[in-house]
Design a protein around this motif. Structure first.
Motif, mmCIF file in Angstrom:
data_model
loop_
_atom_site.group_PDB
_atom_site.id
_atom_site.type_symbol
_atom_site.label_atom_id
_atom_site.label_comp_id
_atom_site.label_asym_id
_atom_site.label_seq_id
_atom_site.Cartn_x
_atom_site.Cartn_y
_atom_site.Cartn_z
ATOM 1 N N LEU A 107 67.096 25.290 18.431
ATOM 2 C CA LEU A 107 67.591 26.166 19.480
ATOM 3 C C LEU A 107 66.434 26.487 20.422
ATOM 4 N N ALA A 108 66.664 26.310 21.734
ATOM 5 C CA ALA A 108 65.662 26.632 22.753
ATOM 6 C C ALA A 108 66.042 27.943 23.424
ATOM 7 N N LEU A 109 65.082 28.848 23.587
ATOM 8 C CA LEU A 109 65.329 30.157 24.174
ATOM 9 C C LEU A 109 64.604 30.280 25.513
ATOM 10 N N GLU A 110 65.187 31.068 26.402
ATOM 11 C CA GLU A 110 64.617 31.309 27.724
ATOM 12 C C GLU A 110 64.016 32.716 27.768
ATOM 13 N N GLU A 111 63.367 33.033 28.878
ATOM 14 C CA GLU A 111 62.902 34.392 29.075
ATOM 15 C C GLU A 111 64.086 35.301 29.386
ATOM 16 N N GLY A 112 63.907 36.591 29.226
ATOM 17 C CA GLY A 112 64.980 37.534 29.522
ATOM 18 C C GLY A 112 66.022 37.564 28.417
ATOM 19 N N VAL A 113 67.313 37.670 28.806
ATOM 20 C CA VAL A 113 68.413 37.832 27.848
ATOM 21 C C VAL A 113 68.941 36.457 27.450
ATOM 22 N N ASN A 114 68.986 36.188 26.137
ATOM 23 C CA ASN A 114 69.591 34.982 25.583
ATOM 24 C C ASN A 114 70.807 35.412 24.771
ATOM 25 N N LEU A 115 71.982 34.898 25.132
ATOM 26 C CA LEU A 115 73.238 35.304 24.477
ATOM 27 C C LEU A 115 73.734 34.162 23.611
ATOM 28 N N LEU A 116 73.968 34.455 22.330
ATOM 29 C CA LEU A 116 74.529 33.478 21.390
ATOM 30 C C LEU A 116 75.795 34.096 20.799
#
Length: 718
Positions: free
Chosen positions: A24-33
């Motif tokens: 799983l790759a995450l970004e800056e700020g809000v990550n919604l799963l």
């Protein structure tokens, strides 16, 4: 200033709980799963804590409290994976593997491949906090946001460190650590330390001394009880021998009864055989044949009546056929009397009259013409009458012929029926004669149905009597075989020798014998237990004088340890009192920041939050302060989240950190959720957030709040 912010860039799970080969790759700020229940969201959140700090509470028996048992996959004993973290400008890969009792952790710089933070806990090196502080700040589990007045000593200690200088922190911390260590050596948790050990030793010696005195008294009592039990055992043994002899006489008596029963059954079988042979001599044929012949004999008279009736019907039809006969051919009817040439003569007269009229001989021609016309008319009328009479005669002749034909057909049918009935009667008589001959019965001179029926019923009764005798004989033979099966007559007679009629029933004797044997067993077990207890007392007896000396020495050492413990406790209390004053300096800052978050999350309904040095919360509404316990569950969740966000800002001194929220908004309504998402949007400008949820409420709230977010999908990465 050095950049200490951290951000998770990639999560790679080889095997952890139900997740396998997961990335799983995450970004800056809000990550919604967003994913359904039981799809692995909470497993993913706990994997992050596992990678940074390892498994906690691995020795607990309860599955819900033992992360190692809970998240080790069923199909493999290995839990492992890695996380790529960017701290400042450097990327690190944190890899951890747990196989059985062995756990391996490795932190490497992604750019160089060199190991980093060797010998350190990855979470403490990267985030600067312990696993406990990480779980209470950056890691939000399902429905575990703190409620009401939280007594959090670990976080309160962090507040103290915010309020004082580095040198003061070290001095107070070192002093407290040394005092706590000294106190722990004297008296620690779970019964550790010199004081609990000496207290236990003193109590043990006191118990042993009292036990030594009590055991001597018990030895004397047990010896007396054992002697009494021996006397009861001897008496009970005598009763058992006498009852066993009575049981043997019962067995001999049963053998005698068995011999008499076998002889009686054999006699009954012989009588049944003689009765069967006598009945067999009187019977002829079998029940099936006799029943069939009886059915045919019953039908014989009816068949004879049907044959006679068919003959009578045939004779009656033949008489009717002789009476009715058609008119002979060539007979003349009424039409033969009319002259057939009258119309021709009239026609000739008409022609002659016409000719004479043409010749102007009217006096002669007209009468001829009239006479000829009259002759033609009369001739035609007579011919029509003759034709009608002839048609009537022909119809009568056809009707007579039809009736004669019907009678002939009926006669033929009756003749066939009579022949068939005669043949059926003859076949029935032939069958009866053959049946009589087959079973050996004497055939009567005449085929009288009643006589045959009576004779066959008598034979059937004899056959039934034979079958009944046969069944009785076979039953008696079977009973004799069963009674004698597996029985040795000689051994049975020998066993029955000397049998006497018992005074009591077998049940009474067996119940008494069972009671005596059980009593003997219980008395023996009790006597053995007393013997073992007496031997144990004799083997562990101690010297009371030696125990008294040990007890006095132990009590003197215990009093010295207690005095030292009181001194250490007084010093620690003084240092902590000073620390509380220092922590009170940081509490207002924490309440001010948390209040801004809480006011925004509740749409301005509440003005702010006040906290004390133990993180207990009070909210402000219209200038009135209230305890957080008066709030609803959803509002308490908002207050706790606001306090956590403020605490994160203070603890990490403004550095951005990854924050995990696992199904943390289930008790918020839609409006409160939208306001909370707006607060998280502000926090996301500084921190990286991973929101795990099972519905689309959070995503809708983010959109309504105008918060930019990155949506990640677990299905695509499985």
């Amino acid at each position: 200033m050095e950049d200490t912010s951290c951000r998770i860039e990639r999560i790679e799970i080889l095997s952890f709980g139900k997740l396998h080969t997961f990335s799983l790759a995450l970004e800056e700020g809000v990550n919604l799963l967003s994913a359904p229940n039981e799809s692995g969201k909470s497993t993913l959140a706990n994997f992050l804590r596992f990678v940074f700090y390892g498994f906690a509470d691995g020795r607990k028996k309860e599955l819900a409290e033992n992360d190692k048992k809970l998240y080790t996959p069923w199909d493999t004993p290995r839990a492992e994976g890695s996380v790529v973290v960017k701290k400042g400008d450097v990327r690190y890969r944190v890899f951890r593997s747990s196989v059985g009792t062995k756990e391996t952790v490795e932190v490497t710089a992604v750019a160089t491949g060199r190991q980093a933070f060797e010998g350190e806990v990855p979470g403490e090196a990267l985030f600067g906090v312990s696993e406990e502080v990480f779980s209470r700040t950056l890691f939000f589990r399902q429905l575990t946001l703190p409620q009401g007045k939280e007594k959090d000593g670990v976080l309160a200690e962090q507040l103290q460190n915010l309020a004082v200088s580095a040198e003061e922190q070290v001095c107070s911390r070192d002093a407290l650590e040394k005092l706590n260590k000294a106190k722990t050596e004297l008296k620690g948790r779970a019964g550790a330390g010199w004081i609990p050990r000496l207290e236990q030793e003193s109590a043990r010696l006191e118990r042993e001394l009292a036990e030594a005195k009590r055991e001597r008294e018990e030895w004397e009592t047990l010896s007396s009880e054992r002697q009494t039990l021996r006397e009861k055992l001897e008496q009970n043994h005598t009763f058992c021998l006498r009852t066993e002899e009575e049981q043997k006489n019962l067995e001999r008596w049963d053998a005698k009864q068995k011999c008499e029963q076998i002889e009686r059954i054999r006699t009954e079988a012989e009588r049944a055989r003689e009765a069967y042979e006598a009945a067999s001599a009187q019977a002829r044929g079998d029940r099936t044949s006799l029943t069939g012949l009886l059915t045919k004999a019953t039908a014989l008279d009816a068949a004879r009546l049907r044959a006679e009736s068919a003959e009578e019907d045939l004779r009656r039809a033949e008489r009717e056929a002789n009476v009715v006969s058609p008119r002979r051919e060539g007979s003349r009817g009424p039409g033969s009397l009319v002259f057939p040439g009258l119309p021709v003569i009239g026609l000739l007269l008409v022609i002659a009259g016409v000719v004479l009229a043409v010749m102007q001989l009217l006096l002669v021609g007209v009468p001829l013409l009239v006479a000829g016309a009259a002759a033609v008319a009369v001739g035609f009328l007579l011919r029509r009458k003759q034709a009608r009479i002839a048609a009537e005669e022909r119809a009568k002749e056809q009707e007579a012929e039809r009736q004669a034909e019907v009678l002939r057909i009926r006669v033929n049918d009756l003749r066939v029926t009579a022949e068939r009935e005669r043949e059926s009667l003859q076949a029935l008589e032939h069958t009866l004669a053959a049946g009589y001959e087959e079973i050996g019965l004497p055939m009567p001179r005449t085929f009288d149905g009643q006589l045959l029926t009576a004779q066959l019923q008598e034979a059937l009764s004899a056959c039934e009597e034979r079958d009944k005798r046969k069944a009785a004989y076979e039953s008696a033979e079977t009973a004799a075989k069963i009674a004698s099966e597996g029985v040795d007559p000689a051994a049975l007679e020998e066993l029955a020798s000397g049998a006497q009629e018992p005074p009591r029933s077998r049940g009474e004797v067996e119940r008494e014998l069972a009671f005596l044997r059980q009593q003997q067993k219980l008395l023996g077990e009790k006597e053995g237990a007393l013997r073992d207890r007496i031997a144990a007392i004799e083997g562990r007896s101690a010297d009371p004088a030696l125990l008294v000396g040990k007890l006095e020495a132990t009590n003197r050492k215990l009093a010295e340890c207690r005095r030292r413990y009181e001194v250490y406790e007084a010093a620690r209390a003084g240092i902590e009192e000073a620390s509380d004053r220092l922590k009170s300096m940081a509490a207002p800052r924490l309440g001010q920041i948390a209040g801004r978050y809480f006011s925004a999350a509740t749409g301005g309904k509440y003005e702010g939050i006040e906290t004390d040095t133990r993180l207990a919360m009070r909210v402000q509404e219209n200038g009135i302060g209230r305890e957080s316990e008066f709030l609803s569950a959803g509002t308490r969740d908002c207050a706790a989240l606001s306090l956590r966000l403020a605490l994160i800002g203070l603890l990490f001194d403004g550095a951005g950190m990854p924050i995990v929220l696992d199904d943390a908004f289930g008790r918020l309504d839609d409006t409160r959720l939208k306001d909370t998402m707006r607060v998280l949007g502000e926090a996301a400008k500084q921190h990286q957030l991973l929101l795990l949820c099972c519905t689309d409420r959070e995503e809708i709230a983010l959109q309504q709040a105008g918060v930019t977010y990155a949506r990640v999908n677990t299905e695509r990465n499985r």
